[in-house]
Design an enzyme around this catalytic site. Sequence first.
Site, short mmCIF file in Angstrom:
data_model
loop_
_atom_site.label_atom_id
_atom_site.label_comp_id
_atom_site.label_asym_id
_atom_site.label_seq_id
_atom_site.Cartn_x
_atom_site.Cartn_y
_atom_site.Cartn_z
N CYS A 112 -15.83 17.64 29.25
CA CYS A 112 -16.48 17.28 29.99
C CYS A 112 -17.10 17.60 31.10
CB CYS A 112 -15.98 15.79 30.60
SG CYS A 112 -15.59 15.02 29.12
N HIS B 88 -20.21 12.85 36.27
CA HIS B 88 -20.17 13.05 35.01
C HIS B 88 -19.75 11.75 34.50
CE1 HIS B 88 -17.92 13.22 31.24
NE2 HIS B 88 -16.80 12.90 31.80
N ASN C 248 -19.43 7.58 27.77
CA ASN C 248 -18.57 9.69 28.00
C ASN C 248 -19.65 10.10 26.74
OD1 ASN C 248 -17.71 11.93 28.28
ND2 ASN C 248 -15.44 10.91 29.26
C1 LIG Z 1 -9.03 4.25 29.60
C2 LIG Z 1 -9.15 3.54 30.87
C3 LIG Z 1 -10.71 2.52 31.01
C4 LIG Z 1 -8.32 2.38 31.07
O1 LIG Z 1 -8.22 1.41 31.85
P1 LIG Z 1 -6.66 1.14 32.52
O2 LIG Z 1 -7.24 -0.03 34.05
O3 LIG Z 1 -6.31 2.08 33.36
O4 LIG Z 1 -6.41 0.20 31.91
P2 LIG Z 1 -4.63 0.49 31.49
O5 LIG Z 1 -3.89 1.83 30.75
O6 LIG Z 1 -3.47 -0.25 32.87
O7 LIG Z 1 -4.43 -0.02 30.56
C5 LIG Z 1 -4.15 -2.17 30.29
C6 LIG Z 1 -4.10 -2.35 29.30
O8 LIG Z 1 -5.13 -2.80 28.98
C7 LIG Z 1 -4.56 -2.42 26.93
N1 LIG Z 1 -6.24 -1.79 26.28
C8 LIG Z 1 -6.36 -0.13 26.59
N2 LIG Z 1 -7.94 -0.14 25.87
C9 LIG Z 1 -8.16 -1.43 25.93
C10 LIG Z 1 -9.37 -1.48 25.34
N3 LIG Z 1 -10.33 -1.07 24.53
N4 LIG Z 1 -9.52 -3.23 24.96
C11 LIG Z 1 -8.81 -4.32 24.93
N5 LIG Z 1 -7.70 -3.08 25.58
C12 LIG Z 1 -7.37 -2.54 26.21
C13 LIG Z 1 -3.80 -1.48 27.29
O9 LIG Z 1 -3.30 -1.13 25.79
C14 LIG Z 1 -2.87 -1.93 28.74
O10 LIG Z 1 -1.84 -2.92 27.56
P3 LIG Z 1 -1.05 -3.31 27.51
O11 LIG Z 1 -0.54 -3.55 29.83
O12 LIG Z 1 -0.24 -4.11 26.93
O13 LIG Z 1 0.23 -1.37 27.87
C15 LIG Z 1 -8.66 4.48 32.10
O14 LIG Z 1 -7.04 4.82 32.69
C16 LIG Z 1 -9.95 5.33 32.14
O15 LIG Z 1 -10.76 5.50 32.07
N6 LIG Z 1 -9.31 6.69 32.54
C17 LIG Z 1 -10.11 7.48 32.76
C18 LIG Z 1 -10.28 8.69 31.34
C19 LIG Z 1 -11.39 9.52 30.79
O16 LIG Z 1 -12.40 8.91 31.96
N7 LIG Z 1 -11.13 10.21 30.11
C20 LIG Z 1 -12.88 11.22 29.64
C21 LIG Z 1 -12.58 12.01 31.21
S1 LIG Z 1 -13.72 12.70 30.82
#
Ligand SMILES: CC(C)(COP(=O)(O)OP(=O)(O)OC[C@H]1O[C@@H](n2cnc3c(N)ncnc32)[C@H](O)[C@@H]1OP(=O)(O)O)[C@@H](O)C(=O)NCCC(=O)NCCS
Length: 310
Positions: free
Chosen positions: A112, A235, A265
Amino acid sequence: MGAGILGIGRYLPEKVVTNFDLEKMMDTSDEWIRTRTGIEERRIAPDDLDTSDMAYFAAQKALEDAGISASDIDLILVATVTPDRPFPSVACMLQERLGATKAAALDISAACAGFMYGMVTAKQFIENGAYRHILVIGAEKLSKIINWKDRNTAVLFGDGAGAVVMGPVSEGRGILSFELGADGSGGKHLYQDEYVIMNGREVFKFAVRQMGESCINVLEKAGLSKQDVDFLIPHQANIRIVEAARQRLELPEEKMSTTVKKYGNTSAASIPISIVEELEAGKIKDGDLVIMVGFGGGLTWGAIALRWGR
Ligand SMILES: CC(C)(COP(=O)(O)OP(=O)(O)OC[C@H]1O[C@@H](n2cnc3c(N)ncnc32)[C@H](O)[C@@H]1OP(=O)(O)O)[C@@H](O)C(=O)NCCC(=O)NCCS
């Protein structure tokens, strides 16, 4: 003489996939996706439209916008982690299709942050006089490397392409400063096996820290301060990540791009796609100080302070 943007274009596939569409495909909800990521919908390319096709359409628009023909291009750099095939590069495919007969061509793999790596590479060739016109493209068909059964990643990404023609611009315009970086020890947090594998929380922490720091670093290198920033193009990974960068720069909401809502994204394509969006909305004007910042798998990061205009 500096190196800046002479023309810009983008291509987004027509098909819109909303969070409600995803609810029908996996155990997720519009509410979860919106509140955790800010994403409402994304574009997904059809089977017969690959990364090189989207890159080609975006490049054609950038050439037209710059008012130059493909035969004037000296180098094509395509930032992508989803090339049509390992080789030939997407850049070589475009070289032929555009008719950029004198251009050298290669792909850049920095996930990215790839578009930042591409622009900074182009700047070196332009400023040292080796090349005059360079096509820098960010193009991704992420939908082909996503596991549509993995709700942790499937809801985040979209397809698209953005392109710029870079070339010499007048003194004080174009790229004023940049920062590029990598931390290979974090590669385990975001990578492709067959599909994209991600440790969301680790990537989130890294992104929030790195985006803010890189923005401050490029401002310092250019001898400028937060107050000088007219617009921020981060980004587009997650609304909470870009919000953290905005707050670090103490910018009002209207001075930052949030196209993640509409396009998700799109990896290396997200920054040029967003620039086009904001130019069309009249939010970026001649003489504006624009900060661009990206991060991604590798881990990689990059930021640019650019004075808009030729
Ligand atoms: C992925 C992301 C949105 C998750 O958000 P978060 O607030 O950290 O959520 P968590 O990882 O704490 O997950 C919380 C819960 O939601 C669940 N969950 C994950 N994806 C889900 C979805 N699409 N729908 C519903 N629930 C979901 C998880 O399983 C977790 O459940 P659990 O607590 O029972 O295990 C966040 O971590 C993020 O944006 N990270 C960066 C990713 C990124 O930018 N990647 C590209 C880089 S270029």
